[in-house]
Design a protein around this motif. Structure first.
Motif, PDB file in Angstrom:
ATOM      1  N   ALA A   1       0.824  -1.212   0.000  1.00 27.08           N
ATOM      2  CA  ALA A   1       0.000   0.000   0.000  1.00 27.08           C
ATOM      3  C   ALA A   1       0.863   1.270   0.000  1.00 27.08           C
ATOM      4  O   ALA A   1       0.443   2.312  -0.506  1.00 27.08           O
ATOM      5  CB  ALA A   1      -0.935   0.000   1.209  1.00 27.08           C
ATOM      6  N   LYS A   2       2.074   1.166   0.535  1.00 27.19           N
ATOM      7  CA  LYS A   2       3.005   2.312   0.562  1.00 27.19           C
ATOM      8  C   LYS A   2       3.744   2.481  -0.770  1.00 27.19           C
ATOM      9  O   LYS A   2       4.435   3.475  -0.970  1.00 27.19           O
ATOM     10  CB  LYS A   2       4.051   2.130   1.671  1.00 27.19           C
ATOM     11  N   GLY A   3       3.642   1.471  -1.647  1.00 27.44           N
ATOM     12  CA  GLY A   3       4.268   1.610  -2.955  1.00 27.44           C
ATOM     13  C   GLY A   3       5.373   0.625  -3.267  1.00 27.44           C
ATOM     14  O   GLY A   3       6.215   0.872  -4.131  1.00 27.44           O
ATOM     15  N   MET A   4       5.388  -0.527  -2.577  1.00 26.75           N
ATOM     16  CA  MET A   4       6.392  -1.547  -2.851  1.00 26.75           C
ATOM     17  C   MET A   4       5.752  -2.743  -3.550  1.00 26.75           C
ATOM     18  O   MET A   4       4.709  -3.237  -3.122  1.00 26.75           O
ATOM     19  CB  MET A   4       7.061  -1.996  -1.547  1.00 26.75           C
ATOM     20  N   GLY A   5       6.371  -3.192  -4.629  1.00 26.80           N
ATOM     21  CA  GLY A   5       5.914  -4.391  -5.322  1.00 26.80           C
ATOM     22  C   GLY A   5       6.985  -5.461  -5.233  1.00 26.80           C
ATOM     23  O   GLY A   5       8.180  -5.153  -5.334  1.00 26.80           O
ATOM     24  N   PHE A   6       6.577  -6.715  -5.059  1.00 22.95           N
ATOM     25  CA  PHE A   6       7.533  -7.810  -4.879  1.00 22.95           C
ATOM     26  C   PHE A   6       7.167  -8.965  -5.802  1.00 22.95           C
ATOM     27  O   PHE A   6       6.016  -9.408  -5.838  1.00 22.95           O
ATOM     28  CB  PHE A   6       7.507  -8.276  -3.414  1.00 22.95           C
ATOM     29  N   VAL A   7       8.152  -9.464  -6.551  1.00 28.31           N
ATOM     30  CA  VAL A   7       7.953 -10.618  -7.431  1.00 28.31           C
ATOM     31  C   VAL A   7       8.841 -11.749  -6.925  1.00 28.31           C
ATOM     32  O   VAL A   7      10.064 -11.715  -7.097  1.00 28.31           O
ATOM     33  CB  VAL A   7       8.314 -10.284  -8.889  1.00 28.31           C
ATOM     34  N   PRO A   8       8.252 -12.771  -6.262  1.00 29.00           N
ATOM     35  CA  PRO A   8       9.072 -13.889  -5.780  1.00 29.00           C
ATOM     36  C   PRO A   8       9.608 -14.712  -6.940  1.00 29.00           C
ATOM     37  O   PRO A   8       9.141 -14.601  -8.075  1.00 29.00           O
ATOM     38  CB  PRO A   8       8.096 -14.700  -4.923  1.00 29.00           C
ATOM     39  N   GLN A   9      10.597 -15.551  -6.637  1.00 25.80           N
ATOM     40  CA  GLN A   9      11.236 -16.337  -7.696  1.00 25.80           C
ATOM     41  C   GLN A   9      10.303 -17.414  -8.232  1.00 25.80           C
ATOM     42  O   GLN A   9      10.282 -17.679  -9.431  1.00 25.80           O
ATOM     43  CB  GLN A   9      12.517 -16.979  -7.162  1.00 25.80           C
ATOM     44  N   THR A  10       9.530 -18.049  -7.363  1.00 27.28           N
ATOM     45  CA  THR A  10       8.654 -19.144  -7.777  1.00 27.28           C
ATOM     46  C   THR A  10       7.230 -18.859  -7.317  1.00 27.28           C
ATOM     47  O   THR A  10       6.990 -17.986  -6.480  1.00 27.28           O
ATOM     48  CB  THR A  10       9.123 -20.481  -7.175  1.00 27.28           C
TER      49      THR A  10
END
Length: 237
Positions: free
Chosen positions: A80-89
């Protein structure tokens, strides 16, 4: 001195009540730049990124975004603060179509998301052609494009990628890196863990070499590529 846009500052910590994996580790990225974390297997690279995203206990140190201390926030609150995360799997919904995956990425939004979907399709044209295809039927590189696109649907200020080129061909790796550079040029900060260290450092504004959860080397990507010790120990000479 003002903080970088995002910083995990002198982080020590581990998973649950287990032992510390990180030991005074610092990772930072400026707005619109690419920071890359490299190092040997088991060095704590993905752990450092997960610490920045709130997925493990930071017992010492702090995480700050745009000057705000977010160390105590959940991963959901950080999105919600503006961080996006793409895990490896496990980073896409395989039974859903490409477009449904993108729509799922916008779950926090209450505005019109179609403009952002079109921006993702402009970035990854192959996804426009496959928008109605089940994501599980795509190639490995195309799946990664869906995963990155889904993270971009939250309109993040920081995009965090854990091994984005794992298991893809060199041609697909180069293409993904080109798209990552394009994303950074829009003003989004990129923090990336990458096994393909030499190629990643070539596109990095800042690089961090971790060994056993500690900072071993830090500098611009070009500085690290030119450092004889880094080349000998981590880049194969």
């Amino acid at each position: 001195m003002a903080d970088p846009f995002l910083i995990g500052d002198a982080m020590s910590g581990g998973y649950g009540s287990g032992p510390d994996i990180l030991h005074g580790c610092t990772i930072a990225v400026e707005k619109g730049q690419i920071a890359v974390i490299v190092g040997p297997n088991g060095a704590g690279k993905s752990t450092a990124m997960k610490a920045v995203f709130g997925m493990l206990n930071v017992r010492d140190g702090a995480v700050r975004l745009a000057g705000e201390d977010i160390t105590g926030l959940t991963p959901q609150a950080r999105v919600a603060k503006g961080m996006g995360f793409v895990p490896q799997t496990s980073n896409i919904f395989t039974s859903m179509t490409v477009e449904e995956n993108l729509e799922m990425g916008a779950f926090l939004r209450r505005d019109d998301i179609m403009t952002t979907i079109e921006q993702v399709y402009d970035l990854f044209p192959i996804l426009r052609n496959k928008r109605n295809q089940a994501a599980g039927e795509l190639s490995g590189g195309q799946r990664q494009q869906v995963a990155v696109g889904r993270a971009l649907m939250t309109q993040p200020k920081v995009l965090m990628l854990d091994e984005p080129t794992a298991g893809v061909s060199p041609i697909v790796m180069d293409e993904l890196f080109d798209r990552i550079i394009e994303v950074a040029r829009t003003g989004i900060s990129i923090l990336m863990v990458e096994q393909n260290a030499r190629q990643a450092l070539e596109i990095a504004d800042k690089g961090y070499v971790l060994v056993q959860g500690r900072n071993a080397f830090a500098g611009t990507g070009q500085d690290l590529l030119a450092d004889p010790e880094v080349r000998k120990s981590f880049l194969g000479g």
